[in-house]
Design a protein around this motif. Structure first.
Motif, PDB file in Angstrom:
ATOM      1  N   GLU A  67       1.322 -11.722  -1.209  1.00  0.00           N
ATOM      2  CA  GLU A  67       1.322 -10.504  -0.391  1.00  0.00           C
ATOM      3  C   GLU A  67       2.551  -9.666  -0.724  1.00  0.00           C
ATOM      4  OE1 GLU A  67       0.914  -9.329   4.354  1.00  0.00           O
ATOM      5  OE2 GLU A  67       2.072 -11.109   3.784  1.00  0.00           O
ATOM      6  N   LEU A  68       2.338  -8.438  -1.136  1.00  0.00           N
ATOM      7  CA  LEU A  68       3.426  -7.479  -1.294  1.00  0.00           C
ATOM      8  C   LEU A  68       3.670  -6.795   0.042  1.00  0.00           C
ATOM      9  CD1 LEU A  68       2.505  -5.759  -4.697  1.00  0.00           C
ATOM     10  CD2 LEU A  68       4.045  -7.706  -4.300  1.00  0.00           C
ATOM     11  N   PHE A  69       4.942  -6.506   0.368  1.00  0.00           N
ATOM     12  CA  PHE A  69       5.221  -5.868   1.656  1.00  0.00           C
ATOM     13  C   PHE A  69       6.400  -4.913   1.552  1.00  0.00           C
ATOM     14  CE2 PHE A  69       8.170  -9.445   1.822  1.00  0.00           C
ATOM     15  CZ  PHE A  69       9.303  -8.889   2.409  1.00  0.00           C
ATOM     16  N   GLY A  70       6.460  -4.017   2.537  1.00  0.00           N
ATOM     17  CA  GLY A  70       7.590  -3.111   2.716  1.00  0.00           C
ATOM     18  C   GLY A  70       7.785  -2.851   4.188  1.00  0.00           C
ATOM     19  N   ARG A  71       9.018  -2.573   4.575  1.00  0.00           N
ATOM     20  CA  ARG A  71       9.308  -2.306   5.998  1.00  0.00           C
ATOM     21  C   ARG A  71      10.501  -1.358   6.106  1.00  0.00           C
ATOM     22  NH1 ARG A  71      11.508  -5.672  10.239  1.00  0.00           N
ATOM     23  NH2 ARG A  71      13.127  -6.283   8.745  1.00  0.00           N
ATOM     24  N   TYR A  72      10.419  -0.439   7.089  1.00  0.00           N
ATOM     25  CA  TYR A  72      11.533   0.444   7.410  1.00  0.00           C
ATOM     26  C   TYR A  72      11.759   0.382   8.914  1.00  0.00           C
ATOM     27  CZ  TYR A  72      14.374   4.644   7.986  1.00  0.00           C
ATOM     28  OH  TYR A  72      15.386   5.528   8.313  1.00  0.00           O
ATOM     29  N   SER A  73      13.030   0.226   9.332  1.00  0.00           N
ATOM     30  CA  SER A  73      13.333   0.047  10.751  1.00  0.00           C
ATOM     31  C   SER A  73      14.657   0.715  11.092  1.00  0.00           C
ATOM     32  CB  SER A  73      13.396  -1.445  11.081  1.00  0.00           C
ATOM     33  OG  SER A  73      13.697  -1.664  12.446  1.00  0.00           O
ATOM     34  N   THR A  74      14.733   1.301  12.311  1.00  0.00           N
ATOM     35  CA  THR A  74      15.948   1.984  12.760  1.00  0.00           C
ATOM     36  C   THR A  74      16.323   1.532  14.168  1.00  0.00           C
ATOM     37  OG1 THR A  74      14.801   3.866  13.788  1.00  0.00           O
ATOM     38  CG2 THR A  74      15.291   4.026  11.427  1.00  0.00           C
TER      39      THR A  74
END
Length: 570
Positions: free
Chosen positions: A488-495
């Motif tokens: 599984e390829l993944f990406g995440r952005y969080s603030t």
């Protein structure tokens, strides 16, 4: 034979008057009398015979043969009694008697003390058997007196025998032991995570390269009769060994369940609906990791309605974040819902697995700080190890407490289509902190955060929610059964952002810390089989202002981390 010669000598030398019971004058042997108290005994004296007129002695050889016959009869009878005794003991499951004590002591006086566990429960437990069991309520189970508890052991319930129930064991996702009637279940699970984290820049104090174990957990779950479920688990993470979960769940109907104890709180979708094992990214969003209420002690009604289209929860909990005790009389009210409006559409439909929902939490606090620092790669903890494993971007001044009214709210979207998983949420909060316990007023501190994460299986696996991943072709290098596992390829952005009040109110030092942070993750999850997961990600963290990462005054405006995780769960 020599035995025969010896008996003959005895009879000839000194026992002419000894006659065999039932012997007649002609030397024949009759059947023993029914009332005889012993198989071998002296016959009653004949009143017609006097010492001055002794009976003529019988033939010694005949007497010897009679004695031998009687001895053989006794041996046969003794053997038969022994076999019957052994069979009786097996049927009633009574342990064999202990040999006599070579150094006996006097028994204690009545009331001199309680019995030992061995005395109370017997030397050995009765073996499993399908034979006759002790009837319920007979009071003989475990060696206890009828209808009385074990003396001196108040934690043991009255010993009453239960009917033996066969236990079925199997291994699936954990070890399971279940009664044949499905009423009782014990399931044992294990979770272990080992990380290697390399930082740039790195420091000895707050961003140290090395191996870490964020979670090591043993979980005991199951049910005691069908409606009553339970979970008890212990955890060793960055801090010491502690109790993680401990609750009872009354599950008579999926539409309405009742949980009481220490459990994962229903603050938002990412925390309540997704286990850390099956997150897309290695940890939850910045907002949930740092401000999430995590485990709480309390009570909760929850369930699924409208053919599983609506999940809901309503909880009343103590309130202190990830704590075991409360510090005031006020309790927090937590509400949560998740709606799948297109759940009844055919499988494969574009919107069938769309989830929409939100949560709201309200309460009043007067607690020590947990956590006392906010970080970019760990869940809430006050352990120093957590600061070394994940650079903090904000640390409160000493003495600050959380005091006053507090509210959280969230909105989320979760979407699953074929091999795609997509999670997005927005979280907000109104918090109140005081610089010290003696400070007259608390500062109002608004906070908010946003997160979006996406994952896609290159190997074709499909999920309807983030849960156990079953690879279509488990990893194998064997010829003819080659399999890559699930990839599984993944990406995440969080603030995560706090109001500048955190500095103006004297809660933290603006020269050392930032009131905002953002992280980006890009990586791959590899599932060799359903029990293991290997995660590799690059994480980039940026801060609103330079933050301290090494003494005496080394600061950074951003940080890069190479993050490798090995996870085992069964």
């Amino acid at each position: 034979m020599w035995e025969r010669s010896a008996l003959l000598c005895l009879l000839m030398l000194g026992l002419p008057g000894l006659t065999l019971a039932g012997a007649q004058d002609d030397g024949s042997v009759s059947d023993p009398e029914p009332a005889s108290p012993s198989p071998l005994s002296l016959p009653p004296l004949d009143p017609s015979i006097t010492p001055s007129d002794p009976a003529p002695p019988a033939d010694p050889i005949d007497r010897l043969e009679a004695i031998e016959a009687r001895l053989r009869a006794l041996e046969d009878q003794n053997r038969q009694l022994t076999e019957e005794n052994q069979e009786l003991r097996r049927l009633i499951a009574i342990p064999p008697p202990a040999p006599p004590d070579p150094n006996p002591t006097a028994p204690p006086a009545p009331g001199a003390g309680s019995r030992s566990l061995t005395e109370a429960f017997g030397s050995t437990p009765p073996p499993a058997s399908t034979s006759t069991s002790v009837p319920r309520g007979s009071g003989t189970a475990l060696g206890n007196p009828p209808n009385t508890p074990v003396p001196g052991i108040t934690a043991v319930s009255p010993g009453r025998a239960e009917e033996r129930v066969p236990i079925l064991g199997r291994f699936g996702q954990g070890f399971q032991f279940e009664s044949e009637n499905k009423e009782f279940l014990l399931q044992i699970n294990l979770e272990s995570q080992t990380d290697y984290r390399a930082f740039d820049p790195s420091g000895d104090g707050l961003a140290r390269d090395g191996f870490y174990q964020p979670r090591n957990r043993i979980l005991f779950g199951g049910r005691v009769t069908r409606p009553v479920e339970y979970l008890f688990s212990i955890n060793r993470g960055f801090s010491g060994l502690n109790l993680l979960d401990s609750f009872i769940n009354v599950h008579a109907d999926d539409r309405l369940m009742f949980k009481v104890g220490r459990f994962q709180s229903p603050q938002n979708y990412e925390q309540f609906a997704v286990s850390n094992l099956w997150l897309i990214a290695p940890e939850r969003s910045l907002f949930t990791s740092n401000l999430g209420l995590n485990r709480q002690v309390g009570a909760m009604f929850w369930g699924e309605l409208f053919d599983e289209r609506l999940d809901y929860a309503l909880a009343l909990v103590n309130g202190p974040r990830n704590s075991y005790e409360d510090y005031n009389n006020d309790k927090d009210l937590m509400t949560y819902f998740n709606l799948r409006p297109f759940q009844d559409q055919p499988r494969g439909t574009l919107l069938r697995l769309l989830n929409l929902g939100g949560s709201f939490v309200y309460g009043t606090q007067d607690n020590p700080l947990v956590p006392d620092s906010f970080r970019v790669a760990t869940n809430a903890s006050n352990a120093d190890t957590a600061d070394r494993a994940a650079p903090p971007f904000l640390i409160f001044n000493p003495g600050v407490i959380e005091r006053g009214q507090r509210a959280f709210w969230s909105a989320h979207m979760a979407y699953f289509y074929r091999s795609l998983s997509l999670l997005a949420d927005y979280n907000g909060a109104i918090l109140r902190y005081a610089p010290s316990r003696t400070a007259p007023n608390s500062a109002v501190l608004p906070a908010h955060g946003f997160s979006i994460a996406a994952g896609y299986f290159l190997t074709g696996e499909e999920l309807e929610r983030r849960s156990l991943v079953e690879p279509l072709r488990p990893f194998s290098l064997k010829r003819g059964s080659f399999g890559p596992g699930a990839i599984e390829l993944f990406g995440r952005y969080s603030t995560l952002d706090f109001s500048s009040n955190i500095f103006t109110a004297g809660l933290a030092d603006p020269n050392l810390w930032s009131n905002s942070a953002a992280v980006t993750n890009l990586g791959v999850n590899w599932y060799p089989n359903r029990f293991t997961k290997v995660l590799l990600t690059w994480q980039y963290a940026s801060f609103g202002s330079p933050v301290l990462y090494a003494l005496p005054d080394q600061k950074m405006i951003d940080n890069n981390m190479l993050w490798l995780r090995f996870q085992l769960y069964y």
